[in-house]
Design a protein around this motif. Structure first.
Motif, mmCIF file in Angstrom:
data_model
loop_
_atom_site.group_PDB
_atom_site.id
_atom_site.type_symbol
_atom_site.label_atom_id
_atom_site.label_comp_id
_atom_site.label_asym_id
_atom_site.label_seq_id
_atom_site.Cartn_x
_atom_site.Cartn_y
_atom_site.Cartn_z
ATOM 1 N N MET A 51 0.833 -1.202 0.000
ATOM 2 C CA MET A 51 0.000 0.000 0.000
ATOM 3 C C MET A 51 0.868 1.253 0.000
ATOM 4 O O MET A 51 0.658 2.178 -0.780
ATOM 5 C CB MET A 51 -0.912 0.006 1.230
ATOM 6 N N ILE A 110 -5.160 7.042 6.829
ATOM 7 C CA ILE A 110 -5.432 5.633 6.545
ATOM 8 C C ILE A 110 -5.194 4.866 7.837
ATOM 9 O O ILE A 110 -4.141 4.987 8.465
ATOM 10 C CB ILE A 110 -4.545 5.079 5.420
ATOM 11 N N THR A 131 -4.657 1.307 9.336
ATOM 12 C CA THR A 131 -4.301 -0.075 9.016
ATOM 13 C C THR A 131 -4.535 -0.914 10.273
ATOM 14 O O THR A 131 -4.745 -0.367 11.351
ATOM 15 C CB THR A 131 -2.833 -0.185 8.543
ATOM 16 N N TYR A 134 -8.129 0.558 5.957
ATOM 17 C CA TYR A 134 -7.641 -0.525 5.104
ATOM 18 C C TYR A 134 -7.966 -1.832 5.826
ATOM 19 O O TYR A 134 -7.285 -2.232 6.757
ATOM 20 C CB TYR A 134 -6.146 -0.356 4.852
ATOM 21 N N VAL A 147 -6.552 -1.265 -2.573
ATOM 22 C CA VAL A 147 -5.705 -0.073 -2.420
ATOM 23 C C VAL A 147 -6.024 0.982 -3.471
ATOM 24 O O VAL A 147 -6.040 2.180 -3.165
ATOM 25 C CB VAL A 147 -4.207 -0.458 -2.470
ATOM 26 N N MET A 182 -9.124 2.766 -2.533
ATOM 27 C CA MET A 182 -8.841 3.571 -1.354
ATOM 28 C C MET A 182 -8.094 4.851 -1.749
ATOM 29 O O MET A 182 -8.417 5.943 -1.264
ATOM 30 C CB MET A 182 -8.023 2.760 -0.338
#
Length: 192
Positions: free
Chosen positions: A24, A104, A106, A135, A171, A174
């Protein structure tokens, strides 16, 4: 664009998560983005930094100065393009929030959850309009999403708050979202 990535610092994370976060970071950097993060060298934070560097991006690490003093230095990526030392964890988050154009989330633990809910609350209150993407690697955040759905169904959260963030497995989708989010034209009055 400066992208703040929140994620785990744990050394015990399955490689599948780390590989996905590193890929990513590389993809986002190749699109001309840079990273703002908690300066971690391990876990999702370390993977994001490796990916951004691999893709040609710059990395800005933000870390409390007590990490140097309390024997936590080994967890810090001191080779960031830029390091900002703060006095507290609270100040660390404020710097990352101010520097970022998008966020983002994660996979991570307690700290990551706290960071997500803080920036989500700030967006709900109109303190920023920056995109927030989760994500959702391996469905990690499915349970969190269901908990938020339940809170909406029970009337604790307004349905409009759904547009404050989005979950992604892909990804590319996103990246498109964080580059083009306009909160569906909603304002503070739609969220409270």
């Amino acid at each position: 664009m400066e992208i703040c990535v929140f994620g785990a610092s744990s050394k015990t994370i399955d490689e599948n998560y780390l590989d996905a976060v590193e890929d990513m970071g590389e993809y986002l950097a190749r699109k001309g983005n840079n990273l703002v993060f908690g300066a971690g060298i391990t876990g999702s934070m370390g993977a994001a930094a490796r990916g951004f560097k691999k893709g040609g991006g710059k990395i800005h690490g933000v870390v409390p100065s007590f990490f140097k003093e309390d024997g936590l230095s080994e967890y810090v990526n001191w080779k960031c393009d830029k390091i900002t030392l703060t006095e507290t964890m609270r100040e660390r988050k404020a710097v990352m929030e101010d520097e970022a154009d998008a966020f983002i989330i994660t996979p991570g633990g307690i700290g990551t959850f706290e960071e997500f809910f803080e920036i989500l609350t700030l967006k709900q209150l109109g303190r920023h309009k920056k995109p927030i993407a989760i994500y959702n690697i391996n469905g990690y955040y499915d349970s969190l999403d269901k908990a938020i759905d339940n809170a909406i169904e029970e009337g604790f959260i307004r349905d409009a708050c759904r547009c404050l963030y989005k979950l992604f497995n892909d990804v590319k989708k996103m990246a498109d979202y964080i580059e083009n989010d306009h909160m569906e034209g909603l304002t503070l009055h739609d969220f409270k």
